[in-house]
Design a protein around this motif. Structure first.
Motif, PDB file in Angstrom:
ATOM      1  N   SER A 170       0.840  -1.203   0.000  1.00  0.00           N
ATOM      2  CA  SER A 170       0.000   0.000   0.000  1.00  0.00           C
ATOM      3  C   SER A 170       0.875   1.253   0.000  1.00  0.00           C
ATOM      4  N   LEU A 171       0.716   2.078  -1.014  1.00  0.00           N
ATOM      5  CA  LEU A 171       1.589   3.239  -1.192  1.00  0.00           C
ATOM      6  C   LEU A 171       1.138   4.418  -0.341  1.00  0.00           C
ATOM      7  N   ILE A 172       2.102   5.074   0.272  1.00  0.00           N
ATOM      8  CA  ILE A 172       1.838   6.263   1.078  1.00  0.00           C
ATOM      9  C   ILE A 172       2.845   7.340   0.695  1.00  0.00           C
ATOM     10  N   ASP A 173       2.557   8.565   1.070  1.00  0.00           N
ATOM     11  CA  ASP A 173       3.438   9.692   0.770  1.00  0.00           C
ATOM     12  C   ASP A 173       4.283  10.063   1.980  1.00  0.00           C
ATOM     13  N   LYS A 174       5.579  10.163   1.763  1.00  0.00           N
ATOM     14  CA  LYS A 174       6.523  10.671   2.756  1.00  0.00           C
ATOM     15  C   LYS A 174       7.460  11.642   2.059  1.00  0.00           C
ATOM     16  N   HIS A 175       8.034  12.559   2.827  1.00  0.00           N
ATOM     17  CA  HIS A 175       8.904  13.567   2.240  1.00  0.00           C
ATOM     18  C   HIS A 175      10.348  13.116   2.101  1.00  0.00           C
ATOM     19  N   GLU A 176      10.751  12.103   2.873  1.00  0.00           N
ATOM     20  CA  GLU A 176      12.146  11.685   2.860  1.00  0.00           C
ATOM     21  C   GLU A 176      12.247  10.169   2.782  1.00  0.00           C
ATOM     22  N   VAL A 177      13.362   9.701   2.224  1.00  0.00           N
ATOM     23  CA  VAL A 177      13.638   8.270   2.205  1.00  0.00           C
ATOM     24  C   VAL A 177      13.820   7.788   3.634  1.00  0.00           C
ATOM     25  N   SER A 178      13.205   6.649   3.943  1.00  0.00           N
ATOM     26  CA  SER A 178      13.304   6.048   5.274  1.00  0.00           C
ATOM     27  C   SER A 178      13.783   4.605   5.127  1.00  0.00           C
ATOM     28  N   PRO A 179      14.172   3.960   6.221  1.00  0.00           N
ATOM     29  CA  PRO A 179      14.597   2.558   6.102  1.00  0.00           C
ATOM     30  C   PRO A 179      13.493   1.690   5.503  1.00  0.00           C
ATOM     31  N   TYR A 180      13.907   0.800   4.616  1.00  0.00           N
ATOM     32  CA  TYR A 180      12.939  -0.120   4.024  1.00  0.00           C
ATOM     33  C   TYR A 180      13.566  -1.499   3.881  1.00  0.00           C
ATOM     34  N   GLU A 181      12.712  -2.487   3.639  1.00  0.00           N
ATOM     35  CA  GLU A 181      13.154  -3.875   3.552  1.00  0.00           C
ATOM     36  C   GLU A 181      12.718  -4.467   2.216  1.00  0.00           C
ATOM     37  N   ILE A 182      13.569  -5.340   1.671  1.00  0.00           N
ATOM     38  CA  ILE A 182      13.306  -5.970   0.386  1.00  0.00           C
ATOM     39  C   ILE A 182      13.250  -7.485   0.581  1.00  0.00           C
ATOM     40  N   TYR A 183      12.218  -8.096   0.010  1.00  0.00           N
ATOM     41  CA  TYR A 183      12.041  -9.542   0.100  1.00  0.00           C
ATOM     42  C   TYR A 183      11.766 -10.116  -1.289  1.00  0.00           C
ATOM     43  N   PRO A 184      12.094 -11.392  -1.504  1.00  0.00           N
ATOM     44  CA  PRO A 184      11.778 -12.015  -2.796  1.00  0.00           C
ATOM     45  C   PRO A 184      10.278 -12.153  -3.033  1.00  0.00           C
ATOM     46  N   SER A 185       9.515 -12.317  -1.941  1.00  0.00           N
ATOM     47  CA  SER A 185       8.072 -12.524  -2.026  1.00  0.00           C
ATOM     48  C   SER A 185       7.390 -11.766  -0.891  1.00  0.00           C
ATOM     49  N   PRO A 186       6.081 -11.532  -1.004  1.00  0.00           N
ATOM     50  CA  PRO A 186       5.374 -10.863   0.096  1.00  0.00           C
ATOM     51  C   PRO A 186       5.502 -11.640   1.394  1.00  0.00           C
ATOM     52  N   THR A 187       5.627 -10.919   2.488  1.00  0.00           N
ATOM     53  CA  THR A 187       5.695 -11.539   3.807  1.00  0.00           C
ATOM     54  C   THR A 187       4.378 -11.381   4.565  1.00  0.00           C
ATOM     55  N   ARG A 188       3.391 -10.753   3.911  1.00  0.00           N
ATOM     56  CA  ARG A 188       2.083 -10.545   4.508  1.00  0.00           C
ATOM     57  C   ARG A 188       1.045 -10.494   3.392  1.00  0.00           C
ATOM     58  N   SER A 189      -0.207 -10.611   3.770  1.00  0.00           N
ATOM     59  CA  SER A 189      -1.279 -10.623   2.775  1.00  0.00           C
ATOM     60  C   SER A 189      -1.515  -9.227   2.216  1.00  0.00           C
ATOM     61  N   ALA A 190      -1.489  -9.114   0.891  1.00  0.00           N
ATOM     62  CA  ALA A 190      -1.749  -7.823   0.255  1.00  0.00           C
ATOM     63  C   ALA A 190      -3.195  -7.376   0.463  1.00  0.00           C
ATOM     64  N   ILE A 191      -4.095  -8.313   0.766  1.00  0.00           N
ATOM     65  CA  ILE A 191      -5.514  -7.995   0.937  1.00  0.00           C
ATOM     66  C   ILE A 191      -5.884  -7.825   2.400  1.00  0.00           C
ATOM     67  N   PHE A 192      -5.472  -8.764   3.243  1.00  0.00           N
ATOM     68  CA  PHE A 192      -5.946  -8.796   4.631  1.00  0.00           C
ATOM     69  C   PHE A 192      -4.957  -8.238   5.649  1.00  0.00           C
ATOM     70  N   ASP A 193      -3.705  -8.026   5.238  1.00  0.00           N
ATOM     71  CA  ASP A 193      -2.695  -7.549   6.195  1.00  0.00           C
ATOM     72  C   ASP A 193      -1.631  -6.749   5.449  1.00  0.00           C
ATOM     73  N   SER A 194      -2.081  -5.806   4.649  1.00  0.00           N
ATOM     74  CA  SER A 194      -1.131  -5.091   3.788  1.00  0.00           C
ATOM     75  C   SER A 194      -0.165  -4.248   4.605  1.00  0.00           C
ATOM     76  N   GLY A 195       1.055  -4.128   4.077  1.00  0.00           N
ATOM     77  CA  GLY A 195       2.043  -3.256   4.698  1.00  0.00           C
ATOM     78  C   GLY A 195       2.031  -1.897   4.035  1.00  0.00           C
ATOM     79  N   LYS A 196       2.929  -1.036   4.462  1.00  0.00           N
ATOM     80  CA  LYS A 196       3.039   0.303   3.908  1.00  0.00           C
ATOM     81  C   LYS A 196       4.357   0.446   3.148  1.00  0.00           C
ATOM     82  N   THR A 197       4.296   1.138   2.043  1.00  0.00           N
ATOM     83  CA  THR A 197       5.500   1.453   1.280  1.00  0.00           C
ATOM     84  C   THR A 197       5.401   2.897   0.817  1.00  0.00           C
ATOM     85  N   SER A 198       6.344   3.722   1.208  1.00  0.00           N
ATOM     86  CA  SER A 198       6.294   5.116   0.774  1.00  0.00           C
ATOM     87  C   SER A 198       6.817   5.226  -0.654  1.00  0.00           C
ATOM     88  N   ARG A 199       6.183   6.089  -1.407  1.00  0.00           N
ATOM     89  CA  ARG A 199       6.544   6.254  -2.815  1.00  0.00           C
ATOM     90  C   ARG A 199       8.001   6.670  -2.981  1.00  0.00           C
TER      91      ARG A 199
END
Length: 241
Positions: A180-209
């Motif tokens: 789920s995309l959100i707006d932030k003004h600055e780059v923040s720590p993020y994590e990269i995975y080969p596959s989703p670690t949570r449900s995109a429908i029932f337990d979506s995470g946040k990712t800043s653009r």
């Protein structure tokens, strides 16, 4: 590096362009309404602006556009309006991906061109055994049927995965999947995975653009990172505190 960015005027595309400009790269962008771009872009000698709908370009123009590029990044998407969701072109992302890759192959670059596609965690990587619940599978199937942009995103990534594959001498690819995309003004720590670690429908995470833009830029410019993720569909989440 010389980099082509399509979808550069979108919410994430703008942030990717800013990141690449700040690193000193030469950019080509294709936008429908350049008058809406920041004034700093219009006077920037690092930036070449083509005013066009990407799918209205001829094959010859596509070949010229991709010539001498080291990478192509696509942040194309559909406007979140009734006409944007249900109107034409319904296969904007897929058709642009196909035509850009074809143009690259016509140019026959000496080294493979990096193609970075912005995608979604709602799309599965069929090269991996990514678990999905029955309920989520049903909902995604319904979304695929009712919401054309989702099917478009799936088809674009599938073209890279199944048609370009891992063996093209001219194109290497990665499809970046934010949640789920959100707006932030600055780059923040993020994590990269080969596959989703949570449900995109029932337990979506946040990712800043801005984090998506930063990761896409890093894939393009950092060969070690690229070699780790090329031919894959990495998932990006904001790191939870």
């Amino acid at each position: 590096m010389s980099i082509l960015v399509v979808g550069a005027s979108g919410a994430t595309g703008k942030l990717l362009v800013e990141q690449l400009l700040s690193e000193g790269h030469q950019l080509k962008i294709v936008v429908r309404t350049p008058e809406k771009l920041p004034d700093s872009w219009k006077s920037n000698t690092q930036l070449s602006i083509t005013k066009a709908n990407i799918l209205d370009l001829s094959n010859k123009e596509m070949v010229a556009l991709t010539a001498n590029c080291h990478a192509v990044a696509s942040c194309l998407g559909h406007n979140m309006s009734l006409s944007g969701i249900f109107g034409h072109p319904r296969k904007l992302v897929t058709e642009a991906t196909k035509r850009l890759c074809t143009a690259i192959k016509v140019n026959k670059p000496e080294q493979p061109i990096k193609f970075v596609l912005m995608n979604t965690t709602g799309n599965r990587n069929r090269d991996l055994d990514e678990p999905i619940s029955f309920a989520q599978n049903c909902i995604v199937g319904l979304i695929r049927f009712l919401v054309p942009p989702h099917a478009d995103n799936e088809a674009a990534a599938e073209y890279l995965r199944a048609v370009i594959d891992q063996n093209s001498p001219f194109v290497e690819w990665a499809a970046v999947r934010p949640d789920s995309l959100i707006d932030k003004h600055e780059v923040s720590p993020y994590e990269i995975y080969p596959s989703p670690t949570r449900s995109a429908i029932f337990d979506s995470g946040k990712t800043s653009r801005i984090n998506v833009g930063h990761f896409m830029a890093s894939l393009i410019t950092d060969n070690t990172l690229w070699n780790k993720w090329k031919g894959q569909m990495p998932v990006i989440y904001n790191k939870e505190s």
